[in-house]
Design a protein around this motif. Structure first.
Motif, mmCIF file in Angstrom:
data_model
loop_
_atom_site.group_PDB
_atom_site.id
_atom_site.type_symbol
_atom_site.label_atom_id
_atom_site.label_comp_id
_atom_site.label_asym_id
_atom_site.label_seq_id
_atom_site.Cartn_x
_atom_site.Cartn_y
_atom_site.Cartn_z
ATOM 1 N N VAL A 103 -2.594 -11.037 2.005
ATOM 2 C CA VAL A 103 -2.201 -9.838 1.824
ATOM 3 C C VAL A 103 -3.183 -9.250 0.290
ATOM 4 O O VAL A 103 -3.857 -8.064 0.530
ATOM 5 C CB VAL A 103 -0.738 -9.714 1.547
ATOM 6 N N GLN A 104 -3.304 -9.858 -0.610
ATOM 7 C CA GLN A 104 -3.944 -9.232 -1.651
ATOM 8 C C GLN A 104 -5.551 -9.059 -1.206
ATOM 9 O O GLN A 104 -5.997 -8.100 -1.471
ATOM 10 C CB GLN A 104 -3.799 -10.405 -2.791
ATOM 11 N N ILE B 72 0.888 -1.468 0.206
ATOM 12 C CA ILE B 72 0.039 -0.052 0.093
ATOM 13 C C ILE B 72 0.748 1.207 0.084
ATOM 14 O O ILE B 72 0.555 2.246 -0.608
ATOM 15 C CB ILE B 72 -0.935 -0.109 1.322
ATOM 16 N N GLY B 73 1.928 1.253 0.858
ATOM 17 C CA GLY B 73 2.704 2.356 0.824
ATOM 18 C C GLY B 73 3.371 2.823 -0.301
ATOM 19 O O GLY B 73 3.799 4.069 -0.705
ATOM 20 N N ARG C 96 -5.963 -3.215 -5.171
ATOM 21 C CA ARG C 96 -5.928 -3.986 -5.998
ATOM 22 C C ARG C 96 -6.076 -3.777 -7.497
ATOM 23 O O ARG C 96 -5.428 -4.358 -8.249
ATOM 24 C CB ARG C 96 -7.137 -5.189 -5.551
ATOM 25 N N THR C 97 -6.997 -2.955 -7.800
ATOM 26 C CA THR C 97 -7.320 -2.640 -9.411
ATOM 27 C C THR C 97 -5.999 -1.715 -9.822
ATOM 28 O O THR C 97 -5.555 -1.855 -10.909
ATOM 29 C CB THR C 97 -8.397 -1.433 -9.175
ATOM 30 N N SER D 293 4.238 -6.103 -6.864
ATOM 31 C CA SER D 293 3.507 -7.578 -7.368
ATOM 32 C C SER D 293 4.602 -8.522 -6.900
ATOM 33 O O SER D 293 3.868 -9.716 -6.746
ATOM 34 C CB SER D 293 3.391 -7.500 -9.051
ATOM 35 N N TYR D 294 5.812 -8.375 -7.055
ATOM 36 C CA TYR D 294 6.870 -9.238 -6.430
ATOM 37 C C TYR D 294 6.445 -9.557 -5.204
ATOM 38 O O TYR D 294 6.574 -10.675 -4.659
ATOM 39 C CB TYR D 294 8.240 -8.646 -6.795
ATOM 40 N N LEU D 295 6.195 -8.492 -4.336
ATOM 41 C CA LEU D 295 6.147 -8.958 -2.636
ATOM 42 C C LEU D 295 4.970 -9.485 -2.614
ATOM 43 O O LEU D 295 4.629 -10.213 -1.618
ATOM 44 C CB LEU D 295 6.092 -7.556 -2.264
ATOM 45 N N MET D 296 3.751 -9.543 -3.667
ATOM 46 C CA MET D 296 2.657 -10.120 -3.282
ATOM 47 C C MET D 296 2.758 -11.623 -4.133
ATOM 48 O O MET D 296 1.639 -12.299 -4.248
ATOM 49 C CB MET D 296 1.566 -9.503 -3.884
#
Length: 313
Positions: free
Chosen positions: A225-226, A37-38, A234-235, A199-202
Motif C-alpha cells: 500500500v505504501q 488517499i481519501g 507518502r510525503t 499511518s495506523y492503517l498502513m
C-alpha cells in the motif's frame, strides 16, 4: 465476501469489476489504499470520523465497508440491496461542518453531507483508482478496453449507492485527467488526526502486535500500500521511503504477480495467503481493536476516540 450463488447480481460474472475484485491480492489492499488517499480530502475524512467509530476502530470500519462494497460488486441482487439499504440508512444523518481549518479550500465551517454528489463521486474515485492500481501492480496491467470497462462498472456501482450519473466523468480518459489533476492540486490537505489514522492503517502505529504469521502478512500488504501511493501522498504522511523500501516493495509485488502467472514458482506460504479470503485477517484485526476498546485502551495512541460534538459537550 458474499457467498457464492447462482443467483444473478447487478454485475455479470464476466464484468470487469468482478474479474478484478475476485483477485484476493486486490481485495486485501485496495481498501486500505483508498482510505489512506481519501484521508487527504478533509470533507470525506471529517464526515466519516465525526459520524462513525472510525477514530476508535478504523479496521472494524474498513472491514465493514469492504463487506458492503463487495456485496454490491460480487454478491447477488438480494445481497446488494441489503448492503445498499444499510449504507443509505447509515449515511442519512451524516452531515455537518468542518470543526477546524483544513487548508485554503476547506476553512472551518465548510459544510459536508453524505448526499453531496461530489463527495459520492470522490468516494468512488478513490475506490476505483485503488482497485485499478493494485490490479496493475499485483496481477497484471489492464488493457485500455479493460480500464474503460472497469471504470464504467464502478460508475454503475456508485449509482447503486446513490451517486447521480452526471457526477462522474463520462469516460475513463476524462476521469483519469480530472483525478490526476486533483491529486496534483492544492486542494489536498491532511489533518493531524487523519495522518495518525492513515499511518495506523498502513501499519506505522501498532498498539497491539499480531501473532507473527499475521504480522508478517499484514506488514507485507502494508508495504505494498505504501509503495503504491503517489510520492506526494507518502510525503504528506511523512513516510520514510528510500532504496531499501523501494527494493523490498518491488520484490514483493513481483513475487505476487508471479504467483498469479506461475503459481509453482513461488513459496507455498505466499500462495496460501493469496488463495485465502481476506476476511480472516480483517476479523483478527477487528477483534484486537475491540479488545483494546473494551479494556479502556485506545487502539491508536494520540487519537481522541470521541466525535468533536461529544468532546465539547
Amino acid at each position: 465476501m458474499p457467498a457464492q450463488s447462482a443467483a444473478p447480481g447487478y454485475f455479470s460474472d464476466d464484468s470487469m469489476i468482478r474479474r478484478v475484485m475476485r483477485k484476493r491480492a486486490v481485495g486485501l489492499t485496495y481498501g486500505q489504499r483508498a482510505l489512506v488517499i481519501g484521508a487527504v480530502h478533509p470533507l470525506l475524512y471529517v464526515g466519516t470520523a465525526e459520524n462513525t467509530n472510525h477514530r476508535t476502530t478504523p479496521y472494524t470500519r474498513l472491514a465493514l465497508t469492504g463487506r458492503l462494497f463487495e456485496a454490491v460488486s460480487l454478491g447477488t441482487k438480494a445481497e446488494a440491496d441489503r448492503a445498499i439499504a444499510f449504507t443509505r440508512k447509515r449515511h442519512a444523518p451524516v452531515e455537518g461542518a468542518l470543526p477546524e481549518h483544513a487548508g485554503e479550500h476547506h476553512p472551518a465551517g465548510t459544510r459536508y453531507s453524505a448526499r453531496d454528489p461530489k463527495l459520492m463521486f470522490m468516494t468512488m474515485a478513490f475506490t476505483f483508482d485503488s482497485a485499478e492500481v493494485m490490479h496493475d501492480l499485483l496481477v497484471r496491467k489492464l488493457t485500455r478496453g479493460e480500464r474503460e470497462g472497469l471504470y464504467q462498472d464502478y460508475v454503475r456501482w456508485a449509482e447503486l449507492f446513490g451517486m447521480p450519473r452526471e457526477a462522474a466523468p463520462s469516460t475513463y480518459a476524462a476521469f483519469r485527467r480530472d483525478y490526476d489533476a486533483y491529486l496534483a492540486s492544492d486542494e489536498l490537505f491532511l489533518t493531524e488526526e487523519a495522518k495518525l489514522v492513515g499511518s495506523y492503517l498502513m501499519g506505522q502505529r501498532v498498539a497491539n502486535p499480531l501473532p507473527t504469521p499475521f504480522q508478517q502478512a499484514f506488514g507485507g500488504f502494508a508495504l505494498l500500500v505504501q509503495g503504491s501511493l503517489p510520492p506526494r501522498i507518502r510525503t504528506m504522511y511523512d513516510l520514510r521511503w528510500g532504496i531499501r523500501e523501494e527494493v523490498a516493495y518491488r520484490g514483493l509485488a513481483q513475487a505476487i504477480r508471479t504467483a498469479h502467472i506461475a503459481p509453482p514458482l513461488v513459496p507455498s506460504p505466499l500462495r496460501r495467503t493469496l488463495a485465502g479470503p481476506s476476511h480472516p485477517m480483517y476479523r483478527l484485526l477487528t477483534r484486537r481493536e475491540q479488545q483494546l476498546v473494551s479494556s479502556g485502551r485506545p487502539s491508536m495512541p494520540g487519537v481522541d476516540p470521541l466525535p468533536r460534538a461529544a468532546r465539547v459537550s
